[in-house]
Write an enzyme that holds these catalytic residues in place. Sequence first.
Site, PDB file in Angstrom:
ATOM      1  N   ALA A 150      20.727  -7.707 -44.975  1.00  0.00           N
ATOM      2  CA  ALA A 150      19.359  -8.231 -44.971  1.00  0.00           C
ATOM      3  C   ALA A 150      18.750  -7.864 -46.322  1.00  0.00           C
ATOM      4  O   ALA A 150      18.072  -6.837 -46.470  1.00  0.00           O
ATOM      5  CB  ALA A 150      18.571  -7.626 -43.821  1.00  0.00           C
ATOM      6  N   SER A 207      11.213  -2.657 -47.474  1.00  0.00           N
ATOM      7  CA  SER A 207      12.532  -2.829 -46.865  1.00  0.00           C
ATOM      8  C   SER A 207      12.388  -3.594 -45.562  1.00  0.00           C
ATOM      9  O   SER A 207      11.373  -4.264 -45.343  1.00  0.00           O
ATOM     10  CB  SER A 207      13.182  -1.462 -46.662  1.00  0.00           C
ATOM     11  OG  SER A 207      14.541  -1.597 -46.333  1.00  0.00           O
ATOM     12  N   ASN A 208      13.378  -3.524 -44.702  1.00  0.00           N
ATOM     13  CA  ASN A 208      13.315  -4.198 -43.395  1.00  0.00           C
ATOM     14  C   ASN A 208      14.100  -3.353 -42.403  1.00  0.00           C
ATOM     15  O   ASN A 208      14.747  -2.378 -42.783  1.00  0.00           O
ATOM     16  CB  ASN A 208      13.896  -5.618 -43.502  1.00  0.00           C
ATOM     17  CG  ASN A 208      15.315  -5.596 -44.010  1.00  0.00           C
ATOM     18  OD1 ASN A 208      16.226  -5.148 -43.333  1.00  0.00           O
ATOM     19  ND2 ASN A 208      15.514  -6.076 -45.246  1.00  0.00           N
ATOM     20  N   ASN A 209      14.062  -3.713 -41.113  1.00  0.00           N
ATOM     21  CA  ASN A 209      14.705  -2.826 -40.144  1.00  0.00           C
ATOM     22  C   ASN A 209      16.134  -3.202 -39.765  1.00  0.00           C
ATOM     23  O   ASN A 209      16.587  -2.946 -38.661  1.00  0.00           O
ATOM     24  CB  ASN A 209      13.824  -2.576 -38.917  1.00  0.00           C
ATOM     25  CG  ASN A 209      13.400  -3.871 -38.262  1.00  0.00           C
ATOM     26  OD1 ASN A 209      14.041  -4.902 -38.468  1.00  0.00           O
ATOM     27  ND2 ASN A 209      12.337  -3.841 -37.500  1.00  0.00           N
TER      28      ASN A 209
END
Length: 222
Positions: A100, A33-35
Site C-alpha cells: 500500500a 502512512s496507512n494501516n
Amino acid sequence: ELLQPVSQALAGQHWLITAGPTREAIDPVRFLSNNSSGKMGYAIAKAAQRMGAKVTLVSGPVSIDVPAGVSRVAVVTAEQMEQAVMQQVSDADVFVACAAVADYKPAAIAEQKIKKNAKTMEIKLIKNPDILQQVGALKNKPLCIGFAAETENVEYYAKDKLQRKNLDMICANNVAKKDIGFDSEENELVLYCKNGDSVALDQNAKYTIASDLVSEIKNRFF
Ligand code: CTP
Ligand code: CA
C-alpha cells in the site's frame, strides 16, 4: 493455518513482492502512512517460497517476521521501495505489487519538529512514483500482478488499473467490506486477467488466499 505441502512447482523462478505500507516523513517525528499490515504480501511470499521459488520481499515497516527462506529488503518510503524494486526487477520472473504505497508525500520535510503555533496548517503533498506502473512499462518486464484496493466500483477501477499499468492480472480487493483486506486476518479477492478471465477467491485466511493466488498464477502463466 493450513499450510500447503512443500513442492518444487516454482523451482528456478524468482518472485519479487512488495508488501506493507510506506511512510512519508512530515518532520523528524511525524509521517503519513496507512494501516496496511503487510500480512497479504508476506503470505504470498511464504506461499511462493514453499512452492520452490526464490523470493525477495521488499517491505515497508510492518511487525511480522520474515517467512523462512525468504530474503527481505526493508524500506520506509515509496522512493526507497522504488529503488529496491528497480534494483531487483531485471532478475525477476514475477512481480507482485501488494504494498500500500503512499500516493503522495509532503513536498518538503520540516527540518525541526513542527510547533503548534498556528490555528490551522496545511501540508503540501506531491505525487510519489508509481512502482507497479514503472515495472509494467519495462521492455523486459516480468509477469506483473497488481492489487486494487477499492471502496466502490471495484470491478471497473480494477480493470482500469489492469490496462493502464500493463498488468497480466489484478487482484481486486473490496476494502469497504468488514473483516477483510487492510489490517485484518482474512481476505477475499477477485482476480481479473489480461485475457478477460476472472476468478473469485472467496473469503478465507490470508495464507489460504495467498496459496490459491500463487497456484492460479502458476497454472495460468507457467
Ligand atoms: N502501486 C505502486 N506504487 C504506487 C501506488 C500503487 O506500485 N505509488 C501499486 C500497488 O502496490 C497496487 C497497485 O499499484 O498493486 C494499485 O494500487 P492502488 O492504490 O489500488 O491504486 P493507485 O494506482 O494508487 O490508484 P488510486 O489509489 O487512485 O486508486
Ligand atoms: Ca493508491
